[in-house]
Motif scaffolding. Structure first.
Motif, short mmCIF file in Angstrom:
data_model
loop_
_atom_site.label_atom_id
_atom_site.label_comp_id
_atom_site.label_asym_id
_atom_site.label_seq_id
_atom_site.Cartn_x
_atom_site.Cartn_y
_atom_site.Cartn_z
N TYR A 168 -16.23 -10.46 10.45
CA TYR A 168 -17.61 -10.55 10.95
C TYR A 168 -17.89 -11.94 11.51
N ASN A 169 -17.74 -12.97 10.69
CA ASN A 169 -17.79 -14.34 11.18
C ASN A 169 -17.06 -15.23 10.18
N ASP A 170 -17.00 -16.53 10.44
CA ASP A 170 -16.13 -17.38 9.63
C ASP A 170 -16.69 -17.68 8.26
N PHE A 171 -17.94 -17.29 8.01
CA PHE A 171 -18.51 -17.47 6.67
C PHE A 171 -18.23 -16.25 5.80
N TYR A 172 -18.41 -15.08 6.36
CA TYR A 172 -18.27 -13.85 5.57
C TYR A 172 -16.87 -13.28 5.60
N GLY A 173 -16.14 -13.54 6.68
CA GLY A 173 -14.81 -12.94 6.75
C GLY A 173 -14.89 -11.46 7.00
N ASN A 174 -14.17 -10.68 6.22
CA ASN A 174 -13.98 -9.25 6.50
C ASN A 174 -14.93 -8.39 5.69
N GLU A 175 -16.14 -8.24 6.21
CA GLU A 175 -17.16 -7.44 5.52
C GLU A 175 -17.43 -6.12 6.23
N LEU A 176 -16.91 -5.94 7.43
CA LEU A 176 -17.19 -4.71 8.18
C LEU A 176 -16.27 -3.58 7.73
N HIS A 177 -16.82 -2.37 7.67
CA HIS A 177 -16.03 -1.18 7.36
C HIS A 177 -15.65 -0.53 8.69
N LEU A 178 -14.41 -0.69 9.08
CA LEU A 178 -13.98 -0.18 10.38
C LEU A 178 -13.75 1.31 10.38
N VAL A 179 -13.56 1.88 9.20
CA VAL A 179 -13.50 3.33 9.02
C VAL A 179 -14.36 3.64 7.80
N PRO A 180 -14.80 4.88 7.61
CA PRO A 180 -15.58 5.19 6.41
C PRO A 180 -14.87 4.72 5.15
N ARG A 181 -15.62 4.13 4.27
CA ARG A 181 -15.07 3.50 3.07
C ARG A 181 -14.12 4.43 2.32
N GLY A 182 -12.95 3.87 1.97
CA GLY A 182 -11.99 4.61 1.16
C GLY A 182 -11.33 5.76 1.85
N SER A 183 -11.23 5.73 3.19
CA SER A 183 -10.65 6.89 3.88
C SER A 183 -9.69 6.47 4.98
N ASP A 184 -8.98 5.37 4.80
CA ASP A 184 -8.07 4.98 5.86
C ASP A 184 -6.98 6.03 6.04
N PHE A 185 -6.77 6.44 7.27
CA PHE A 185 -5.90 7.58 7.55
C PHE A 185 -4.44 7.19 7.72
N THR A 186 -4.15 5.88 7.77
CA THR A 186 -2.75 5.49 7.95
C THR A 186 -2.01 5.46 6.62
N VAL A 187 -2.73 5.62 5.51
CA VAL A 187 -2.11 5.67 4.19
C VAL A 187 -2.05 7.12 3.76
N SER A 188 -0.93 7.56 3.26
CA SER A 188 -0.74 8.95 2.87
C SER A 188 -1.80 9.38 1.87
N GLY A 189 -2.59 10.40 2.24
CA GLY A 189 -3.63 10.89 1.35
C GLY A 189 -4.80 9.97 1.23
N GLY A 190 -4.78 8.83 1.90
CA GLY A 190 -5.87 7.87 1.81
C GLY A 190 -5.92 7.12 0.51
N ARG A 191 -4.85 7.20 -0.30
CA ARG A 191 -4.82 6.55 -1.61
C ARG A 191 -3.50 5.83 -1.82
N LEU A 192 -3.56 4.85 -2.71
CA LEU A 192 -2.34 4.21 -3.17
C LEU A 192 -1.65 5.12 -4.18
N PRO A 193 -0.37 4.85 -4.50
CA PRO A 193 0.32 5.69 -5.49
C PRO A 193 -0.40 5.70 -6.84
#
Length: 1021
Positions: free
Chosen positions: A891-916
């Motif tokens: 977002y900016n140099d104070f907050y860093g990575n606060e934006l949700h680029l995909v709906p929370r907890g649903s990244d599609f590049t990870v199998s099933g959207g979850r860790l093992p």
């Protein structure tokens, strides 16, 4: 008799003067029941006695006309309950009184010509009058099950409990209960609230040798319990008795029996990004305890001590200059506990308790990021002192009066290695952003995080009346929490070296002839000016002060009334209501937030569907408010005068001569932190619904099925997109509000109270938003905070009977929402009420989804078996689904990575959207050798037997340094106003297998602990 009457009169007057009757956790339990004849008719006038192995005398009572009896305020433990009436057989049963529980003992007496004792076995383990869910763990379980030395380790055996990322202060446990975060629990020991005052986390780590019983309340608790939305961890320490007993013990965890911490560099996921490997971990703790009587049947005592020496090696894994090197930290602590119990007269007692856990650490307190020893070394003092006095008075069979005063002190004090060394931060090379190299001293020692003292005073009282089939309890308390935080800069200032631009259109432009020649850490010669950060003595002053102390308090009081009504012998109803008021004050003791009318109705029922005390169907519904820790007071209303000046001197803090400093930049910036508050701000609460069934298949074995629903009703957070130059915003960029409300700073332009000027600082360096990023109106509304937990739970538990204790659970659950709670779990931020979740409206885009603590499947099995020949075996194992994965944007140099680029907890590049999935097992073996009255028990505890070291979290920052990579060939800097729009425009365009924009994204950041072994010997007398 005259003296006793005056004595009781004075005590009653003191009770009324408290003005707030009680909210403290129970330190005792009860036995109740009904005595009938062979035809099922009630028997009045039966003498009922209870005798316990804890040895604090005999408690007796007489049944009423309905055959009922109650023995109140009993020390938890196993009791022999005996009924006697002339002409009837004498009946005896064994009952286990748990902390805060009620054991039901029903007895049937037969007419007989001669006296005889009929031993009828054990009373069922089901508490047929309670709607509270959770478990109790006795000292016998604590000493044999394979758990850590911190007493809170036993909480992890409870269904629905898992670790989160909240602040642990390097010693406690961060435990989530049914989706609530770790800072939402209450930790109570001997009736004393031991939560750390400033951050609300676990504030005491006494060991298991001090503990008599731990009660974990996970829901459905009655109106006397409040200020928690997670769980109540209620602990009672050991007491003396009419028999002397003593123990001596030693525990040793050598580094040679600890597995290496895993750190992959050639894994399919691309390697770990651990900041630290903890290696060379070794620990030795030792101690002794003794309990007995000073005056038999009158005055009992218990004393315990535990010392510890430990060492760890920090091995950095990121900073190249120190990569793989070892940096030692040493720790020392001395735990102590004592309790005096004085039975003044029949039914009158005073209990005094004191316990402490001071610890200090030396060496590498922080993980080194460079070779400058001042940046990571020093001394850290942590721990707390707690004491309390409690008065209990029984009024025959009518009621019980409890009064208590308690005090809690905690400390978290970091002392840098060289407090006089000025820190220099080199900001002259853009590629170093955001991790600019430093030299010199430690720099800013933030009081709210690294240097504070907490103090809590509590005055509490309650009266319980037994009227026919009603148990009516009313009470309340008054609590004052104060955190004294001291913020400072080593050397009284921090100097930031900034590069001069040769372009007159740049904000960092220095006129010709101005600026100082400086060779930066990359060997480059730069023309620079200096930013001096320091604390001033007052607003408008430029006189630096070394320390900036503040001590804003919070004052809270409560009242409650509750009724447990046995409508029939098989059906009970629990009715209650609780009222809380919380006043957050500033450094001048002026109330700035007044949270009133926190009414909390509680309703529950139980039905013994078999009718013999072995079963129940139960349900409860209630509202639970949360007490905000002092972190908000200190950070927002502490009146610290943080000052920055700009000039061409490396040492002077004076402002530059007008016209000679860098243009387009203020030569002086000063702010006293104080945020405006929305009108009619209301407290944070959660609603809960529980339905369940439980059945004792034998007196010591019960199974249950339960459903739980929790919904966050309201939150308190600040938003930080205000234009601080606007008078209506009170010179602040942040405001405290209830997300989703219709008041000014929550609703913005849609509020009937009017709009406010605001700024969108996306892509900025956060020094000052540009003119194109601030707006006079049109402030966006902040959506309501949401968090919903749904769970179905199956349990089976076997109490200690003869040789076996066991507990099994399976939980199927779902956790959804846009807000973790008091802990921002994604980053570990533990600033309840002022976390970053709502600071900018864009942070809420795509924020709704699967929260980090969402674990659909959780399974746990724990057991202890003691063989007849003295061998004890303990086992503990768990399985839970892996956490969901998110993708966060810069977002900016104070907050860093606060934006949700995909709906929370649903990244599609990870199998099933979850860790093992995560799973592990612990084992313990002990053998007791009897030598007369002395027993020697050597034992071994093996933790994480499988040594999986499975991944528990990954790097979710998609572009942590503000760069946006279009392809693998290179990256484009993203510190331009359109960065956020470009970030979101890319949503949905990636698919599995595409090149990832950041080389560290999805790499492991934390893992399960490695295998460790603890060797122990205990000698008991």
């Amino acid at each position: 008799m005259r003296f006793r009457s005056r004595y009781l009169l004075v005590l009653s007057a003191c009770f009324l003067l408290l003005a707030a009757p009680a909210v403290f956790a129970q330190t005792t339990g009860d036995i109740q029941g009904t005595v009938t004849d062979a035809d099922g008719k009630p028997l009045p006038g039966v003498t009922v006695e209870a005798v316990s192995a804890v040895g604090q005398g005999t408690r007796s009572g007489v049944t009423g006309n309905n055959g009922n009896f109650r023995l109140s305020s009993l020390t938890p433990g196993s009791y022999r309950v005996r009924s006697a009436l002339s002409g009837f057989s004498t009946v005896e049963k064994t009952a286990v009184v748990s902390l805060g529980g009620t054991a039901t003992v029903n007895m049937t007496m037969k007419i007989t010509a001669s006296e005889q004792v009929v031993v009828s076995g054990e009373a069922p383990v089901v508490d047929t009058t309670s709607t509270t869910t959770g478990s109790n763990y006795t000292a016998k379980v604590l000493e044999k099950v394979p758990i850590g030395r911190n007493y809170a380790s036993v909480v992890q055996l409870q269904p629905g409990v898992q670790p989160d990322t909240g602040d642990r202060q390097g010693r406690g446990l961060a435990l989530s209960i049914y989706g609530s975060t770790s800072a939402e629990n209450a930790y109570v020991i001997d009736g004393v609230n031991t939560n750390q005052v400033e951050r609300g986390v676990q504030g005491k780590i006494i060991n298991n040798e001090f503990i008599q019983e731990v009660e974990v309340k996970t829901g459905g608790f009655q109106a006397e319990y409040g200020r928690a939305m997670g769980g109540i961890i209620n602990v009672i320490t050991k007491s003396g008795g009419n028999e002397f007993h003593a123990d001596a013990f030693v525990n040793y965890s050598p580094k040679s029996l600890r597995s290496n911490q895993r750190h992959d560099t050639n894994t399919p996921e691309g390697g770990d990004t651990f900041n630290t490997i903890f290696d060379g971990v070794r620990d030795t703790d030792y101690g002794a305890d003794v309990g007995g009587y000073a005056v038999k049947d009158r005055l009992w005592f218990f004393l315990a001590y535990n010392g510890d020496n430990g060492r760890i090696d920090r091995v950095p894994q990121q900073a190249r200059s120190v990569l793989g090197q070892r940096f030692e930290q040493r720790s020392y602590y001395n735990l102590f506990s004592t309790k005096l119990t004085w039975n003044i007269a029949e039914g009158s007692s005073i209990v005094g308790t004191y316990f402490r856990d001071p610890e200090h650490r030396e060496g590498a307190i922080f993980t080194p990021t460079g070779t400058n020893v001042n940046q990571y070394s020093g001394r850290l003092d942590v721990g707390s002192d707690d004491y309390a006095g409690r008065f209990n008075q029984l009024f025959g069979s009518f009621g019980v009066l409890n009064l208590q005063y308690s005090r809690h002190h905690d400390r978290f004090l970091f002392s840098p290695l060289d407090p006089e060394a000025i820190q220099y931060r080199d900001r002259t090379h853009p590629e170093d952003y955001p991790f600019f190299p430093t030299s010199g001293g430690f720099g800013r020692v933030a009081g709210f995080r690294y240097h504070n003292l907490g103090d809590r005073k509590a005055y509490e009282g309650a009266f319980t009346a037994f009227v026919q089939n009603h148990e009516v309890k009313f009470g309340g308390d008054y609590v004052k929490n104060v955190t004294a935080a001291i913020t400072s800069y080593t050397g009284s200032q921090r100097v930031q070296v900034r590069n001069c631009s040769s372009s007159s259109t740049s904000v960092s432009y220095c006129p010709p002839g101005e600026g100082t020649s400086y060779v930066n850490t990359r060997g480059e010669t730069k023309r620079v000016y200096f930013q001096h950060d320091f604390y001033a003595e007052a607003l408008g002053s430029l006189t630096p002060v070394h320390d900036s102390p503040t001590a804003p308090p919070t004052k809270a009081y409560s009242g409650f009334i509750q009724d447990t009504w046995r409508v029939t012998p098989r059906f009970s109803v629990n009715l209650g209501v609780r009222y809380d008021n919380e006043k957050v004050q500033n450094a001048d003791n002026v109330t700035v937030i007044n949270l009133k009318n926190e009414w909390q109705p509680r309703l529950g029922f139980t039905y013994d569907f078999v009718g013999d005390g072995s079963s129940k169907i139960y349900g409860s519904v209630g509202r639970f408010y949360y007490l905000i820790p002092n972190d908000l007071n200190v950070r927002v209303y502490g009146s610290e005068f943080d000052t920055s000046t700009y000039n061409y001197s490396r040492t002077s803090t004076a402002t530059g001569t007008p016209g000679t400093g860098p243009p387009n930049r203020k030569s002086l910036f000063q702010g006293a932190t104080a945020e405006p508050v929305d009108n009619d701000l209301k407290g944070e609460y959660q609603d809960e619904l529980t339905l369940g069934i439980e059945k004792a298949l034998t007196p010591t074995f019960a199974v249950g099925l339960k459903g739980t629903y929790r919904k966050l009703g309201r939150a308190i957070e600040d938003r930080c997109d205000l234009d601080y130059s606007a008078p209506i915003n009170m010179s602040s960029s942040c405001a405290i509000q209830n997300p989703g409300s219709n008041h000014r700073w929550a609703a913005g332009s849609s509020s009937p109270e009017g709009d406010f000027p605001w700024c969108d600082a996306a892509g900025s360096d956060f020094v000052s938003p540009t003119a194109g990023q601030c707006f006079a109106s049109g402030a966006p509304a902040v959506p309501a905070a949401t968090r919903k937990f749904k769970g179905i739970e199956l349990t089976a538990r076997k109490t200690f009977s003869q040789n076996l204790w066991a507990q099994f659970s399976y939980l199927f659950s779902q956790l959804r929402g846009n807000y973790d709670g008091a802990v921002r779990v994604a980053s570990g931020q533990t600033d309840p009420g002022i976390n970053a979740d709502y600071d900018y409206p864009l942070f809420l885009r795509n924020s709704d989804g699967r929260l980090y603590l969402d674990r659909p499947h959780q399974l746990r099995l724990d057991a202890v078996y003691t063989a007849p020949f003295g061998l004890t075996m303990g086992f503990g194992a768990y399985y839970r689904s892996g956490p969901p994965v998110s993708r966060n944007g810069w977002y900016n140099d104070f907050y860093g990575n606060e934006l949700h680029l995909v709906p929370r907890g649903s990244d599609f590049t990870v199998s099933g959207g979850r860790l093992p999935s995560q799973y592990e097992a612990n084992l313990s073996l002990g053998y007791s050798i009897k030598m007369g009255k002395v027993s020697v028990t050597p034992a071994v505890y093996i933790f994480n037997v499988l040594n999986r070291q499975g991944i528990t979290d990954v790097q979710e920052d998609f572009n942590p340094q503000g760069t946006f990579c279009e392809n693998t060939a290179g990256c484009t800097p993203a510190n331009t106003p359109d960065y956020t729009q470009r970030n979101f425009a890319r949503l949905g365009t990636l698919k599995y297998g595409d090149p990832l924009p950041d080389k560290d994204w999805a790499k492991p950041t934390t893992r399960q602990d490695p295998r460790t072994v603890r060797l122990a010997v205990k000698v008991s007398f």
